[in-house]
Design a protein around this motif. Structure first.
Motif, mmCIF file in Angstrom:
data_model
loop_
_atom_site.group_PDB
_atom_site.id
_atom_site.type_symbol
_atom_site.label_atom_id
_atom_site.label_comp_id
_atom_site.label_asym_id
_atom_site.label_seq_id
_atom_site.Cartn_x
_atom_site.Cartn_y
_atom_site.Cartn_z
ATOM 1 N N ASN A 138 0.817 -1.223 0.000
ATOM 2 C CA ASN A 138 0.000 0.000 0.000
ATOM 3 C C ASN A 138 0.847 1.269 0.000
ATOM 4 N N THR A 139 2.012 1.217 -0.645
ATOM 5 C CA THR A 139 2.982 2.302 -0.526
ATOM 6 C C THR A 139 2.998 3.233 -1.736
ATOM 7 N N ILE A 140 3.550 4.420 -1.496
ATOM 8 C CA ILE A 140 3.921 5.354 -2.556
ATOM 9 C C ILE A 140 5.412 5.608 -2.390
ATOM 10 N N GLY A 141 6.163 5.362 -3.436
ATOM 11 C CA GLY A 141 7.607 5.491 -3.351
ATOM 12 C C GLY A 141 8.048 6.919 -3.087
ATOM 13 N N LEU A 142 9.202 7.037 -2.452
ATOM 14 C CA LEU A 142 9.755 8.352 -2.148
ATOM 15 C C LEU A 142 9.971 9.156 -3.427
ATOM 16 N N ARG A 143 10.400 8.474 -4.486
ATOM 17 C CA ARG A 143 10.639 9.141 -5.778
ATOM 18 C C ARG A 143 9.808 8.461 -6.868
ATOM 19 N N GLU A 144 8.528 8.331 -6.615
ATOM 20 C CA GLU A 144 7.652 7.677 -7.580
ATOM 21 C C GLU A 144 7.169 8.684 -8.627
ATOM 22 N N ASP A 145 7.051 8.236 -9.854
ATOM 23 C CA ASP A 145 6.605 9.060 -10.967
ATOM 24 C C ASP A 145 5.243 9.706 -10.659
ATOM 25 N N ALA A 146 5.092 10.983 -11.046
ATOM 26 C CA ALA A 146 3.866 11.731 -10.740
ATOM 27 C C ALA A 146 2.627 11.068 -11.328
ATOM 28 N N ASP A 147 2.734 10.528 -12.541
ATOM 29 C CA ASP A 147 1.578 9.859 -13.149
ATOM 30 C C ASP A 147 1.173 8.637 -12.333
ATOM 31 N N SER A 148 2.163 7.910 -11.830
ATOM 32 C CA SER A 148 1.884 6.726 -11.019
ATOM 33 C C SER A 148 1.233 7.126 -9.689
ATOM 34 N N VAL A 149 1.723 8.221 -9.094
ATOM 35 C CA VAL A 149 1.134 8.713 -7.841
ATOM 36 C C VAL A 149 -0.336 9.059 -8.064
ATOM 37 N N GLY A 150 -0.591 9.809 -9.118
ATOM 38 C CA GLY A 150 -1.967 10.201 -9.413
ATOM 39 C C GLY A 150 -2.872 9.003 -9.631
ATOM 40 N N LYS A 151 -2.392 8.017 -10.371
ATOM 41 C CA LYS A 151 -3.193 6.817 -10.642
ATOM 42 C C LYS A 151 -3.506 6.066 -9.357
ATOM 43 N N LYS A 152 -2.493 5.924 -8.474
ATOM 44 C CA LYS A 152 -2.695 5.193 -7.216
ATOM 45 C C LYS A 152 -3.725 5.887 -6.324
ATOM 46 N N ILE A 153 -3.615 7.213 -6.213
ATOM 47 C CA ILE A 153 -4.542 7.941 -5.338
ATOM 48 C C ILE A 153 -5.965 7.874 -5.899
ATOM 49 N N ARG A 154 -6.096 8.040 -7.220
ATOM 50 C CA ARG A 154 -7.435 8.005 -7.818
ATOM 51 C C ARG A 154 -8.098 6.636 -7.680
ATOM 52 N N GLN A 155 -7.282 5.590 -7.546
ATOM 53 C CA GLN A 155 -7.832 4.240 -7.398
ATOM 54 C C GLN A 155 -8.063 3.844 -5.936
ATOM 55 N N MET A 156 -7.766 4.755 -5.009
ATOM 56 C CA MET A 156 -7.950 4.426 -3.593
ATOM 57 C C MET A 156 -9.432 4.199 -3.270
ATOM 58 N N PRO A 157 -9.701 3.263 -2.363
ATOM 59 C CA PRO A 157 -11.083 3.071 -1.912
ATOM 60 C C PRO A 157 -11.535 4.268 -1.087
ATOM 61 N N THR A 158 -12.832 4.528 -1.065
ATOM 62 C CA THR A 158 -13.387 5.643 -0.294
ATOM 63 C C THR A 158 -14.474 5.102 0.636
ATOM 64 N N ASP A 159 -15.232 6.014 1.230
ATOM 65 C CA ASP A 159 -16.320 5.616 2.122
ATOM 66 C C ASP A 159 -17.311 4.729 1.357
ATOM 67 N N PRO A 160 -17.526 3.489 1.809
ATOM 68 C CA PRO A 160 -18.446 2.589 1.095
ATOM 69 C C PRO A 160 -19.854 3.157 0.949
ATOM 70 N N ALA A 161 -20.226 4.090 1.819
ATOM 71 C CA ALA A 161 -21.570 4.670 1.739
ATOM 72 C C ALA A 161 -21.754 5.535 0.491
ATOM 73 N N ARG A 162 -20.635 5.966 -0.102
ATOM 74 C CA ARG A 162 -20.738 6.826 -1.283
ATOM 75 C C ARG A 162 -20.630 5.991 -2.559
ATOM 76 N N ALA A 163 -21.652 5.149 -2.777
ATOM 77 C CA ALA A 163 -21.671 4.313 -3.983
ATOM 78 C C ALA A 163 -21.926 5.163 -5.224
ATOM 79 N N ARG A 164 -22.655 6.269 -5.063
ATOM 80 C CA ARG A 164 -22.946 7.174 -6.171
ATOM 81 C C ARG A 164 -22.518 8.590 -5.794
ATOM 82 N N ARG A 165 -22.338 9.416 -6.797
ATOM 83 C CA ARG A 165 -21.879 10.801 -6.577
ATOM 84 C C ARG A 165 -22.806 11.565 -5.638
#
Length: 400
Positions: free
Chosen positions: A272-299
């Motif tokens: 579940n890590t983000i590298g110290l020197r990880e590529d910005a595109d990879s960082v963005g992709k990982k964060i956008r794919q993070m799970p959120t509050d299960p109660a927010r199934a829809r916008r």
């Protein structure tokens, strides 16, 4: 008394991530401006659990040192070195093993804990059992009296203190110690010598701690003493022998629990890590794919930040204004989850930007890095030789 000196290290077992930065490296950066610091690549320690994957260790050594510099460790302020390039670590480890009871190693809290966590590995080895002793040797070799650790590592520092105490008790009673100490008192002059004796008497007869501190200060300020005579007088003051190895103190650091992509502590073992020197595109992709509050199934669904792993990262990377925007927007469905994640992405990339800049010269020219480490190894080895000269003499091994 020994001067303040900090020793800390990391095992090269893979690329560093932001958990390492927030948990350890930020503290190192602060310490290097406050004390003489030695930062060690603990490659022998890596072998205690990764002896079957040495290729990873070799590659990780250089990646890790670049990461240290990227995080803000300054080779002009701190000494960076590799443990195995200073063979005195192994010699002191061997000599300390002659006086360290087996039960002391077996009771180390992390010993059984690691055996359980790494049950898939064959760790029924002396190297694994003895790694707390090697850790003690690392500290004592540089007479480091300040060791930055979290609460879980305090028992290891206490073991190091016990080993130093035992060593000084067994080997600090040099032949003719009292006579040599009395001769050293004469060297500091009549007035200072009389004051030292008076303070020593007050401490030993009456337990006057203020007298002890005053005598220590007197010795620190006395210029015409050799290193050996100074240590004899410190030992004579307290009624013991010559202090050869100091008792290290834990420098307790408040280690923040850096959250990972799933809300648990950031750790390579959790994936579940983000590298110290990880590529910005990879960082963005990982964060956008993070799970959120299960109660927010829809916008349009309302949520609760406390149930969302992304909120934990906002608490690290977002200011109060942004955090308030997140709370209000999440609870009212005023913002969507992708929108909520964007400030975290920007915060991480902003934190990493100077890291990439500091690392780039060493990525482009690895010889610069190897030169820094070679110089650090020489500095470390000079200190190690001084300690081992005294240790060998105390143990009767200085003949030849």
């Amino acid at each position: 008394m020994f001067p303040d000196r900090v020793l800390s290290g990391m095992r090269p077992t893979g690329k560093l991530h932001l958990g390492h930065y927030h948990g350890v490296l930020k503290n190192w950066v602060q310490l290097q401006s406050e004390h003489p610091c030695l930062f060690m690549v603990a490659d022998w320690h890596a072998l205690t659990t990764n002896y079957d994957n040495v290729n990873e260790i070799e590659k990780s050594v250089w990646d890790m040192v670049i990461d240290w510099i990227a995080a803000g460790i300054d080779p002009a302020q701190a000494t960076l070195f590799i443990q195995s390039r200073v063979p005195e670590h192994a010699e002191l480890h061997l000599l300390l093993s002659m006086i360290t009871p087996l039960s002391w190693l077996e009771r180390a809290p992390s010993y059984k804990d690691q055996l359980e966590k790494l049950s898939h590995k064959d760790l029924d080895t002396y190297g694994f059992l003895g790694y707390p002793l090697l850790q003690a040797a690392d500290i004592l070799l540089y007479r480091s009296n300040l060791v930055p650790v979290g609460d879980d590592q305090v028992p290891h520092i206490e073991l190091t203190r016990e080993i130093a105490r035992r060593f000084n008790h067994v080997f600090g009673k040099e032949v003719g110690f009292a006579e040599k100490a009395e001769a050293a008192i004469k060297k500091i002059g009549g007035k200072k010598g009389k004051l030292y004796n008076d303070l020593r008497t007050r401490y030993q007869q009456d337990g006057d701690v203020e007298a002890l501190e005053a005598a220590r200060a007197l010795l620190q300020d006395t210029q015409n003493l050799s290193y050996g005579d100074r240590e004899r007088l410190f030992g004579y003051l307290e009624g013991g022998g010559k202090m050869i190895l100091p008792e290290a103190q834990p420098l307790l650091s408040s280690v923040p629990r850096m959250p990972g992509l799933d809300g648990q502590k950031m750790s390579k073992s959790y994936g579940n890590t983000i590298g110290l020197r990880e590529d910005a595109d990879s960082v963005g992709k990982k964060i956008r794919q993070m799970p959120t509050d299960p109660a927010r199934a829809r916008r349009a669904d309302v949520g609760n930040p406390e149930r969302c792993p992304v909120w934990k990262l906002h608490q690290v990377y977002s200011n109060q204004t942004v955090q308030q925007w997140v709370v209000e927007g999440c609870k009212s469905a005023g913002i969507g989850c992708i929108e909520c994640k964007q400030p975290v992405i920007e915060g991480i990339i902003a934190e990493q930007k100077p890291m990439f800049e500091r690392a780039q010269p060493y990525v482009e020219d690895p010889t610069l890095l190897k030169s820094i480490v070679a110089d650090g190894c020489e500095v470390a080895r000079d200190m190690a030789r001084d300690t081992m000269r005294d240790v060998r003499e105390a143990m009767g091994l200085s003949y030849g």
